[in-house]
Write a protein that holds these residues in place. Structure first.
Motif, PDB file in Angstrom:
ATOM      1  N   GLN A 178      -2.532  -0.398  13.231  1.00 32.63           N
ATOM      2  CA  GLN A 178      -1.546  -1.261  13.162  1.00 32.63           C
ATOM      3  C   GLN A 178      -0.198  -0.527  14.005  1.00 32.63           C
ATOM      4  O   GLN A 178       0.621  -1.254  14.367  1.00 32.63           O
ATOM      5  CB  GLN A 178      -0.939  -1.263  11.793  1.00 32.63           C
ATOM      6  CG  GLN A 178      -2.389  -2.448  11.180  1.00 32.63           C
ATOM      7  CD  GLN A 178      -2.577  -3.648  11.629  1.00 32.63           C
ATOM      8  OE1 GLN A 178      -1.953  -4.536  12.325  1.00 32.63           O
ATOM      9  NE2 GLN A 178      -3.872  -3.662  12.421  1.00 32.63           N
ATOM     10  N   LEU A 179      -0.214   0.840  13.812  1.00 31.44           N
ATOM     11  CA  LEU A 179       0.712   1.340  14.405  1.00 31.44           C
ATOM     12  C   LEU A 179       0.588   1.546  15.935  1.00 31.44           C
ATOM     13  O   LEU A 179       1.775   1.426  16.741  1.00 31.44           O
ATOM     14  CB  LEU A 179       0.995   3.165  13.959  1.00 31.44           C
ATOM     15  CG  LEU A 179       1.837   4.150  14.560  1.00 31.44           C
ATOM     16  CD1 LEU A 179       3.258   3.443  14.377  1.00 31.44           C
ATOM     17  CD2 LEU A 179       1.575   5.372  14.102  1.00 31.44           C
ATOM     18  N   ALA A 192      11.724   5.076  12.121  1.00 32.81           N
ATOM     19  CA  ALA A 192      10.529   5.105  11.273  1.00 32.81           C
ATOM     20  C   ALA A 192       9.367   6.233  11.554  1.00 32.81           C
ATOM     21  O   ALA A 192       8.838   6.834  10.841  1.00 32.81           O
ATOM     22  CB  ALA A 192       9.805   3.869  11.006  1.00 32.81           C
ATOM     23  N   VAL A 193       9.156   6.154  12.882  1.00 28.68           N
ATOM     24  CA  VAL A 193       8.020   7.039  13.573  1.00 28.68           C
ATOM     25  C   VAL A 193       8.332   8.531  13.465  1.00 28.68           C
ATOM     26  O   VAL A 193       7.813   9.299  12.854  1.00 28.68           O
ATOM     27  CB  VAL A 193       7.781   6.542  15.074  1.00 28.68           C
ATOM     28  CG1 VAL A 193       6.793   7.572  15.720  1.00 28.68           C
ATOM     29  CG2 VAL A 193       7.085   5.335  14.871  1.00 28.68           C
ATOM     30  N   CYS A 232       6.760  -0.230  12.095  1.00 28.81           N
ATOM     31  CA  CYS A 232       7.516   0.197  11.335  1.00 28.81           C
ATOM     32  C   CYS A 232       7.073   0.949   9.860  1.00 28.81           C
ATOM     33  O   CYS A 232       7.063   1.878   9.455  1.00 28.81           O
ATOM     34  CB  CYS A 232       9.001  -0.208  11.025  1.00 28.81           C
ATOM     35  SG  CYS A 232      10.112  -0.417  12.356  1.00 28.81           S
ATOM     36  N   ILE A 233       6.435  -0.237   9.174  1.00 27.60           N
ATOM     37  CA  ILE A 233       6.020  -0.032   8.003  1.00 27.60           C
ATOM     38  C   ILE A 233       4.490   0.563   8.109  1.00 27.60           C
ATOM     39  O   ILE A 233       4.201   1.546   7.042  1.00 27.60           O
ATOM     40  CB  ILE A 233       5.728  -1.369   7.376  1.00 27.60           C
ATOM     41  CG1 ILE A 233       5.768  -1.247   5.785  1.00 27.60           C
ATOM     42  CG2 ILE A 233       4.516  -2.093   7.613  1.00 27.60           C
ATOM     43  CD1 ILE A 233       7.272  -0.900   5.291  1.00 27.60           C
ATOM     44  N   SER A 234       3.769   0.495   8.952  1.00 34.43           N
ATOM     45  CA  SER A 234       2.779   1.435   9.280  1.00 34.43           C
ATOM     46  C   SER A 234       3.028   2.711   9.371  1.00 34.43           C
ATOM     47  O   SER A 234       2.076   3.739   8.896  1.00 34.43           O
ATOM     48  CB  SER A 234       1.902   0.947  10.620  1.00 34.43           C
ATOM     49  OG  SER A 234       1.440  -0.493  10.212  1.00 34.43           O
ATOM     50  N   ALA A 235       3.871   3.407  10.251  1.00 33.16           N
ATOM     51  CA  ALA A 235       4.457   4.493  10.152  1.00 33.16           C
ATOM     52  C   ALA A 235       4.686   5.161   8.717  1.00 33.16           C
ATOM     53  O   ALA A 235       4.616   6.330   8.362  1.00 33.16           O
ATOM     54  CB  ALA A 235       5.471   4.605  11.065  1.00 33.16           C
ATOM     55  N   TRP A 236       5.381   4.184   8.121  1.00 34.76           N
ATOM     56  CA  TRP A 236       6.109   4.639   6.835  1.00 34.76           C
ATOM     57  C   TRP A 236       4.959   5.184   5.977  1.00 34.76           C
ATOM     58  O   TRP A 236       4.914   6.211   5.083  1.00 34.76           O
ATOM     59  CB  TRP A 236       7.185   3.524   6.294  1.00 34.76           C
ATOM     60  CG  TRP A 236       7.630   4.092   5.008  1.00 34.76           C
ATOM     61  CD1 TRP A 236       8.492   4.910   4.511  1.00 34.76           C
ATOM     62  CD2 TRP A 236       6.991   3.331   3.672  1.00 34.76           C
ATOM     63  NE1 TRP A 236       8.659   4.893   3.055  1.00 34.76           N
ATOM     64  CE2 TRP A 236       7.718   3.887   2.543  1.00 34.76           C
ATOM     65  CE3 TRP A 236       6.541   2.181   3.455  1.00 34.76           C
ATOM     66  CZ2 TRP A 236       7.686   3.554   1.344  1.00 34.76           C
ATOM     67  CZ3 TRP A 236       6.170   1.837   2.173  1.00 34.76           C
ATOM     68  CH2 TRP A 236       6.813   2.478   1.069  1.00 34.76           C
ATOM     69  N   THR A 237       4.025   3.973   5.987  1.00 36.17           N
ATOM     70  CA  THR A 237       2.975   4.252   4.989  1.00 36.17           C
ATOM     71  C   THR A 237       2.042   5.427   5.405  1.00 36.17           C
ATOM     72  O   THR A 237       1.566   6.173   4.589  1.00 36.17           O
ATOM     73  CB  THR A 237       1.905   2.949   5.105  1.00 36.17           C
ATOM     74  OG1 THR A 237       2.811   1.652   4.726  1.00 36.17           O
ATOM     75  CG2 THR A 237       0.847   3.079   4.087  1.00 36.17           C
ATOM     76  N   LEU A 287       0.769  -1.244  -0.033  1.00 39.06           N
ATOM     77  CA  LEU A 287      -0.127   0.036  -0.014  1.00 39.06           C
ATOM     78  C   LEU A 287       0.844   1.324  -0.093  1.00 39.06           C
ATOM     79  O   LEU A 287       0.601   2.334  -0.635  1.00 39.06           O
ATOM     80  CB  LEU A 287      -0.936  -0.067   1.223  1.00 39.06           C
ATOM     81  CG  LEU A 287      -1.850   1.352   1.431  1.00 39.06           C
ATOM     82  CD1 LEU A 287      -2.851   1.316   0.223  1.00 39.06           C
ATOM     83  CD2 LEU A 287      -2.623   1.194   2.807  1.00 39.06           C
ATOM     84  N   GLY A 288       1.940   1.244   0.914  1.00 38.36           N
ATOM     85  CA  GLY A 288       2.587   2.447   0.961  1.00 38.36           C
ATOM     86  C   GLY A 288       3.416   2.603  -0.318  1.00 38.36           C
ATOM     87  O   GLY A 288       3.911   3.769  -0.977  1.00 38.36           O
TER      88      GLY A 288
END
Length: 190
Positions: free
Chosen positions: A37-38, A97-98, A49-54, A12-13
């Motif tokens: 998710q974050l 990431a955050v 990490c990936i939730s923050a990036w997205t 998605l990201g």
């Protein structure tokens, strides 16, 4: 399965820039999912990490919702709260990431972040005490981004009293220990 969620959120990201218009109608459901998710305590560090990036990749969508007629005026605050809530994560990759996602979000939200500056700066100063090496460099970059994009609001009221003394203390500690430390230049940019 958290690994399937991580892969899905990564995809998605990854398509965020090219598919913003197509994803627009679905973001009202996807964005709360990303926030959950974050913030979920049981989430794997990789998922956080990936939730923050997205979330950072969709920062402009969240800001657009503030300006849309009948849009969600609390969305910027909820995203800021979710990101700030994870700044003190014990996992170093989540910290990076955050903090990076917060910087990206600040770039999009700019002065819309003004009402949330007090808790953001308080948490960033707590993070300053616990972060090391890479995390601290990203924290300094985020502080510089906030100064660049939010504007004069960062100097109003009691805000400078929250962040200036800890930054000066950190500067003095580093400079006394090693005046050639590589983190002094990014700190100076704050």
């Amino acid at each position: 399965d958290q690994w399937v969620r991580e892969a899905s959120i990564l995809a998605l990201g990854a398509i965020a820039d090219g598919c913003k218009e197509e994803l627009g109608p679905h973001m009202a459901q996807l964005h709360p999912f990303l926030l959950s998710q974050l913030t979920a305590p049981e989430s794997l560090p990789q998922l956080r990490c990936i939730s923050a990036w997205t979330l950072g990749r969709f920062a402009s969508w969240a800001v657009d919702q503030m300006h849309a007629e009948g849009g969600d005026t609390s969305l910027v605050g909820r995203v800021a709260e979710a990101l700030v809530g994870r700044l003190l994560d014990r996992h170093k990759k989540v910290q990076v990431a955050v903090c990076s996602a917060l910087g990206v979000f600040v770039e999009s939200a700019a002065d819309l972040m003004a009402p949330y500056l007090d808790p953001i700066y308080r948490t960033l100063m707590q993070a300053l005490q616990m972060y090391r090496t890479r995390s601290i460099m990203v924290l300094f970059d985020t502080l510089g981004t906030m100064a660049d994009y939010i504007g004069p609001a960062i100097g109003e009221g009691n805000l400078p009293g929250i962040y200036v003394p800890p930054l000066l203390k950190h500067w003095n500690e580093i400079a006394m220990e090693n005046p050639f430390d590589r983190s002094l230049l990014p700190l100076m940019e704050c």
